[in-house]
Structures are given as C-alpha cells and as structure tokens.
Design a protein around this motif. Structure first.
Motif, PDB file in Angstrom:
ATOM      1  N   THR A   1       0.842  -1.191   0.000  1.00  0.00           N
ATOM      2  CA  THR A   1       0.000   0.000   0.000  1.00  0.00           C
ATOM      3  C   THR A   1       0.878   1.241   0.000  1.00  0.00           C
ATOM      4  OG1 THR A   1      -1.564   1.310   1.329  1.00  0.00           O
ATOM      5  CG2 THR A   1      -0.138  -0.196   2.504  1.00  0.00           C
TER       6      THR A   1
ATOM      7  N   GLU B   1       0.545   3.649   1.801  1.00  0.00           N
ATOM      8  CA  GLU B   1       0.587   4.142   3.169  1.00  0.00           C
ATOM      9  C   GLU B   1       1.565   3.359   4.037  1.00  0.00           C
ATOM     10  OE1 GLU B   1      -3.550   5.973   4.325  1.00  0.00           O
ATOM     11  OE2 GLU B   1      -3.858   3.937   3.551  1.00  0.00           O
ATOM     12  N   TRP B   2       2.492   2.656   3.384  1.00  0.00           N
ATOM     13  CA  TRP B   2       3.481   1.849   4.106  1.00  0.00           C
ATOM     14  C   TRP B   2       4.270   2.698   5.105  1.00  0.00           C
ATOM     15  CZ3 TRP B   2       5.110  -3.137   4.658  1.00  0.00           C
ATOM     16  CH2 TRP B   2       6.394  -3.356   5.124  1.00  0.00           C
TER      17      TRP B   2
ATOM     18  N   THR C   1       3.518   5.460   6.555  1.00  0.00           N
ATOM     19  CA  THR C   1       2.677   5.927   7.666  1.00  0.00           C
ATOM     20  C   THR C   1       2.577   4.871   8.754  1.00  0.00           C
ATOM     21  OG1 THR C   1       1.384   7.288   6.146  1.00  0.00           O
ATOM     22  CG2 THR C   1       0.392   6.778   8.284  1.00  0.00           C
ATOM     23  N   ALA C   2       2.312   3.625   8.344  1.00  0.00           N
ATOM     24  CA  ALA C   2       2.206   2.536   9.310  1.00  0.00           C
ATOM     25  C   ALA C   2       3.558   2.246   9.956  1.00  0.00           C
ATOM     26  CB  ALA C   2       1.669   1.292   8.616  1.00  0.00           C
TER      27      ALA C   2
ATOM     28  N   ASN D   1      -5.602   3.762  14.611  1.00  0.00           N
ATOM     29  CA  ASN D   1      -5.063   4.724  13.652  1.00  0.00           C
ATOM     30  C   ASN D   1      -4.331   4.107  12.459  1.00  0.00           C
ATOM     31  OD1 ASN D   1      -5.556   7.444  15.087  1.00  0.00           O
ATOM     32  ND2 ASN D   1      -4.605   6.211  16.684  1.00  0.00           N
TER      33      ASN D   1
ATOM     34  N   PRO E   1      -3.717   2.442   8.929  1.00  0.00           N
ATOM     35  CA  PRO E   1      -4.512   2.357   7.695  1.00  0.00           C
ATOM     36  C   PRO E   1      -5.249   1.019   7.620  1.00  0.00           C
ATOM     37  CG  PRO E   1      -2.328   3.237   7.239  1.00  0.00           C
ATOM     38  CD  PRO E   1      -2.307   2.809   8.665  1.00  0.00           C
ATOM     39  N   GLU E   2      -6.408   1.021   6.977  1.00  0.00           N
ATOM     40  CA  GLU E   2      -7.285  -0.138   7.025  1.00  0.00           C
ATOM     41  C   GLU E   2      -6.660  -1.409   6.459  1.00  0.00           C
ATOM     42  OE1 GLU E   2     -10.950   0.736   5.157  1.00  0.00           O
ATOM     43  OE2 GLU E   2     -11.541   2.273   6.609  1.00  0.00           O
TER      44      GLU E   2
END
Length: 702
Positions: A278, A280-281, A283-284, A330, A332-333
């Motif tokens: 993803t 959003e890697w 971010t996690a 918080n 990402p899904e």
C-alpha cells in the motif's frame, strides 16, 4: 559713399577664394565618402565584415583584426580593385598562429540494443578505422553510426589511455553512454541488478587509469521485495533495524527519521524496492516505530500488510494496552495488527530443548540438538546437505517426540537463514529462533528477516544479530592479479588434476578442481595470464613442443566450457626448453612435465623476442637464446642465484605421453613471473604411453 575701386576688387577676390576653398573641401568630402562606401560594400560582399575602412583624402586606410593571414591579403586585394592599390594603407592586425589553442578532443559513445553511435572530435592521428572496427565488433548485429570529425592538432597526454578505457567500459555495459576526453571519462549506464551495478562500479574503478578522472552514474532497477519486510526492535543493546524496506525515497527518509528519533542505531538505510502492499506503508511503519519507542522493549515486524508487535515481559499491561489501542485505531485499514505481551518468565529456562546449526568459516556445518522423528531428521539433514554441500555437513542430532508442534519447520527455516551468512549459528527454541554470525552482504539481515517471517509467520519471535564484514563482500573484495593466481594455486595444491594417458583429455576426477578454478576465474578474467605447457626431454623436441601446446589449450578449453571468459588467457607450449629439474631421473622428468599459470604484464611483451627463439626447428634455436634463455629457465626453477623474488604461479604437472601432430607455438607474450605452484599429474606412471619407445630412442618422448 562710394568705395574705392581697388577695395571692391580686393573684396571680390577674397570672396572668390573662400568659395573656391569651400568648394574644394566639399568635393574632397564627397570623394572620401563615396570611396569609403564603395570599399566597404565590396568588403562586406566578400564576407570580410571584420574590416574597417577610413579615408584620408585619396588614402584608404584598412584596419581591424583578420581571422587569418589569407583573409588579410584578401581584404587588401578587394580594396585594391576599388581604388589604386598604391592608395591603400594596411593597418590590419593578424593574430599569432602559435597562440591559437588546440581544440578539446572528446567523443561520446551511445550503446543500446539497436547498435552504437559515436560523435565528437578526435585527433587526426587517432586510428579511425580500427576504432570503428572495434565498435562494429562490439555492436554485433547492431548498426554503428559514425559522426566523428578529426583535426590535425597535437594529442593531449592521456587521450589514448582514456579512449582505451572508455571502450573497455562500453564492453561491460550494453546500455550505456560513455563520454571521453583526455582528462575525464564519464559513464552513464543501466544494469540489470543492484549486484551487477556494484560489481561493475568496482571493476571500472579498479581498471581506470590513475590520471583519468572517472565519473560513474550507473543505475539499477529497484528490486522486487517479497514479502515487503520491516523489522524494528528495542532491547538491552538499543533500538535498531533488523530489516528495512521502503517504496520511495520520501518513505525511506520518514522511516529513518522516526528510527533516529527512537534512538535507532546500526542500519542507516532502507532498501528501496517494488512490491509495497500500500502507498501508506511509511505511515504505518512510522507509527509502529514510535510505538516501540514508547514501549521501551520488544519488536515489531511487518510482512506485507501483516504486523506483529511483541512487547517484552518488562512492559506493563497498561502501557501495552495504551500503545496497541492507539495503533489499532489509527493504522490504515489495509494493515492487520497482531500484538502479544510476553508473559513474565517463571523459573529457569536452562532445560529448554534446542536445535543448533553451526556454520564455520571453512563452510562446514554441524547439526546438534533435538528433532522430532526420523522423517524430520532426514528432511533437515537432506536440506542442509543440499544447501551447504554433501561433504560439508556433520549431523549429531537426537530424537525427541515431545517437541512442540512445527519444530521441523522452524529448524528448516533456521537453516535457510543460516545459509545467508559466511559463518554463524542458528538456534531453535520453543518460543524463539536466534540467528547470529558474520556476513559479506549488506542486505543479509533484511533477507534473513524476510525468510523467518515468511516461514514462521508474522507472530513468531526471532532475534537476528548479524555483523557485516566488508572483507567478505564479493562485490567489494574483487581480487588483485596476484591474489587470483595465489588462490588458483591453493586449489591445485589441495586437489590434483589428472589427464588420460596418451592424450590431453582431462579425467573426470579433475572436474571439481576445475569448477573451483572457474569460479575464481570469473572475477579474474580481466587479468592477462599465460597457460604454459612444459615437457621432459624424452622424444623429439618438435613433438614435445606440440604436446605441451595441446595440454595448455586443454586447460583453457575446460575453463571455457565452464563459461569463463578466456580472452585474456594465452596457451603457449614450451616443450622441453624450460626444465626445472634434472631430466636424467624419473622424479625430475615428472617435475618437468607441467603446466604453469603465470601473470602477464607489459614488461613481458618486451621479452617476447627471447621466447620466439624457442621454436620447433630444433635445439639450435634454443642455444641461440644464450644467456637470456638460461636466465628464464633459472627463474622458472626458483633459483635463488637470480636474485629475483619467488614468483606467483600455478603449476600443473603432467605425466609423459605420446605427442600429437606438431604445431607452431604462439609467443607474442611471456610470463611476468614463472615458477611452481600446485601440481596436476596424470594417472599412471611418469614414463608416458606404455607403447612408447624406450628412453634414448627417437619417438614420443613426453
């Protein structure tokens, strides 16, 4: 009042004189202007716009700076056709031709799958046709586009060396642009992998002329990382990465900044690759690293979108619940979090069952500890022998059917991870897998983390303590020429190679040694070496010379069959002309039947005339070499009286046999050093073919 007549006459005369002067001045001005315009138009029409024209009465003055002496005289000629050349005053300046600087010679060569194009300015004395022929050979079926110009100016020092090096760089980079000048070679290229990129950079840096500025801009496609892995842990040794992956430079910078804020040490970069689950890697990853910093002890492991957070038993339940709750709310899904708080240890753990695999620096593996049953033991031992070599594994395990479920899988995963190290230990316990050791790969820790996460699952606990040693890095530790020969020598001293009697065919038991030599030669193929064949003095000289040539060529052929680049190997047969022992004894004859691998240097070319005297025409030619040949033989024997250092050479000793049809010996180069190394002997006696004539009779001596 009337003026006197004489005054009126005087006034009229003065007026007439003034008008005459005025008319004359006006006439001169008109003539000068027209002359200037006429000459200027003629000069401009002839392209001589640099010339300036001034008139002074009937004189025409030409000034300005002429680009050349020819244009200077051309301007005077043009002006002389408009006015009398006697009226032309030459004030034109011509620069000193010796002050004109030579042009900067440079070429730019582009190579891709369609062919090669070359553009630039080269010295007239540079051999253009051989240059284009080399590019044509390199292009293969592709087309060569020649857009080069030449100029007759002196060649700057370093031009020839830079051009030769630029062509060498072009050979190893099929998709590249090489810009060459006398002081600088710039290489821009694309390679197929990061490993090839590092190897190519190291090779070019090693081969670059010392006075040439080398600029490398070599890129490689980003690797595909499967699974996309990140592992960050905090323990008594501090905060650090075991593995770090990122999809972009920005993601890498964010992850590393979070690790530094958390007190991270050790690994200073993330591998940028493809395969991220993803966008959003980062971010996690940043959120997980911050969570570990807050917990103070434990580890967090990403395997694609699966996250495993294991808090140490020193973390309180309240802190654990707080941090995990924030992450679950918080993240990402796409991500799935599995969090575990390690329970407090009860009692001693000294009685825990273990399976241990130890890899030595020599490549030998010892298997100790417990396995569940015969089937799992066979599987583990078979995997170890396949991975490390059948003869390199010693098994000393015992069976324990009470081991936890999944124990064989954990043992196999530990062995697979151990294979990424140069030496180390893999320990399997019920709740932990530990990998410790030394590696020559900067990405070994990432790879081990990826293996364990994929084989054991994202919830498994494992520890990695791997130290990188640059000396073991095959991409940085490319050998020198002397090291290449020394290592080949060591292989041959360990295991001899045999030839079939009566031929130059290598027997099957020499295959393993040749495999080792071939593996080493793949990093040594750019060093020129001579493979020299030698025989004893039995039989006719010309036949011995031919057999020695066949034996030398057989070694090169065997290496070529193993996909070794042999362009820098020279097969040379010397026959019986360079003995290193007494041919009157069997031991001496056996020592003289040999093949030597020797380094070739530029100095060796100067000695080629000496070796040319050793020809198949007879012993008289050998005697003609005189003291020079004696000195060479003394060097080959390692005679201390020569005063030379003992050379580095690989000696392949062979048994005497029948000789094939004679052939001439190439002798364009001679070895920089000669001498003995590892022996390669024939099977059977040293007397050669049993059907050969006895010693002293004419026939097949060697």
């Amino acid at each position: 009042m009337r003026l006197p007549a004489n005054l009126i006459g005087l006034a009229a005369f003065v007026t007439a004189a003034f008008l005459s002067v005025l008319a004359a001045v006006w006439a001169v001005s008109v003539v000068e202007s027209r002359t200037t315009d006429s000459v200027k138009r003629a000069l401009d029409a002839g392209g001589l716009t640099w010339a300036k024209v001034d008139t002074d009465g009937l004189l025409v003055r030409l000034s300005g700076t002429a680009p050349s002496e020819a244009l200077h005289f051309r301007a005077l000629s043009v002006a002389g056709r408009i006015v009398d050349d006697q009226r032309v005053v030459d004030e034109i300046q011509v620069p000193d031709p010796t002050a004109i600087a030579a042009p900067d010679f440079s070429v730019e060569i582009l190579r891709n799958d369609d062919g090669i194009s070359v553009i630039g300015l080269i010295p007239a004395e540079t051999a253009r046709e051989p240059l284009v022929a080399s590019l044509t050979k390199l292009a293969g079926e592709g087309r060569v586009t020649d857009l080069m110009e030449s100029a007759s100016h002196p060649v700057k020092e370093g031009w020839n060396e830079a051009l030769a090096f630029g062509l060498e760089a072009l050979k190893v980079l099929p998709r590249s642009k090489v810009s060459i000048s006398a002081e600088r070679v710039a290489v821009t290229a694309i390679t197929d992998s990061a490993a090839e990129k590092a190897r190519t950079e190291s090779l070019l840096a090693r081969k670059a002329p010392k006075d040439i500025q080398l600029e490398l801009n070599i890129s490689a496609p980003r690797p595909v990382i499967t699974p996309f892995t990140l592992r960050f842990l905090v323990d008594a040794n501090g905060a650090r990465f075991d593995a770090c992956s990122a999809d972009t430079e920005r993601a890498r910078d964010l992850i590393l900044a979070a690790a530094a804020k958390a007190g991270g040490e050790g690994k200073s970069t993330c591998t940028i690759g493809m395969g991220v689950p993803t966008p959003e890697w980062s971010t996690a990853a940043v959120m997980a690293i911050e969570a570990m910093a807050e917990l103070g002890a434990g580890s967090v492991t990403f395997s694609d979108a699966d996250i495993s957070l294991i808090a140490a038993d020193t973390v309180s339940q309240a802190d654990f619940d707080k941090v995990v709750g924030e992450m679950e709310s918080n993240l990402p899904e796409v991500f799935s979090l599995h969090a575990v708080l390690t329970p407090k240890a009860e009692g001693s753990t000294g009685g825990l069952p273990q399976f241990t695999a130890t890899l030595s620096t020599e490549g030998r593996v010892q298997l100790r500890g417990r396995l569940t049953d015969d089937r799992s033991r066979d599987a583990v031992e078979s995997f170890a022998r396949a991975r490390f070599g059948n003869d390199a594994v010693y098994a000393g395990t015992r069976l324990d059917p009470e081991l936890p479920k999944g124990w064989p899988v954990r043992a196999l995963a530990a062995l697979e991870a151990l294979g990424e190290l140069a030496s180390g230990t893999a320990i399997v316990e019920p709740d932990l897998v530990r990998i410790e050791g030394i590696t020559g790969s900067t990405s070994a820790s990432d790879t081990i983390s990826r293996i364990l996460a994929a084989r054991l699952g994202e919830t498994a606990q494992f520890e990695i303590n791997v130290r990188y040693d640059p000396k073991l890095d095959p991409l940085l530790g490319l050998p020198t020429a002397e090291e290449c020969v020394a290592e080949i020598n060591a292989f041959l001293n360990t295991a001899k190679i045999s030839f079939e009697p009566g031929s130059a065919k290598i027997t099957a038991d020499g295959a393993s040694t040749l495999d080792k030599i071939a593996t080493r030669m793949k990093d040594c193929s750019d060093f020129p070496m001579e493979v020299a064949g030698h025989t004893d003095s039995q039989g006719r000289e010309e036949m011995n010379l031919a057999l020695s040539q066949e034996r030398a060529e057989a070694i090169i052929t065997a290496l070529m069959e193993r996909r070794v680049l042999t362009g820098n190997l020279k097969a040379v047969g010397y026959g019986e002309t360079r003995p290193i022992a007494d041919n009157d004894t069997e031991e001496g004859r056996e020592a003289n039947r040999r093949i030597e691998f020797s380094l070739l240097t530029e100095e060796g070319k100067a000695a080629a005339e000496t070796t040319d005297a050793v020809a198949p025409d007879g012993a008289g030619d050998v005697e003609a070499t005189g003291a020079a040949e004696d000195e060479t033989a003394a060097t080959a024997a390692g005679n201390e009286e020569t005063g030379d250092e003992e050379p580095v050479a690989v000696v392949v000793q062979e048994a005497g046999e029948d000789t094939p049809t004679p052939r001439p010996r190439p002798s364009d180069l001679v070895p920089a050093d000669a001498g003995d190394g590892g022996d390669i002997t024939d099977e059977g006696s040293g007397d050669g073919d049993p059907n050969a004539p006895p010693e002293g009779e004419e026939g097949s001596g060697d």
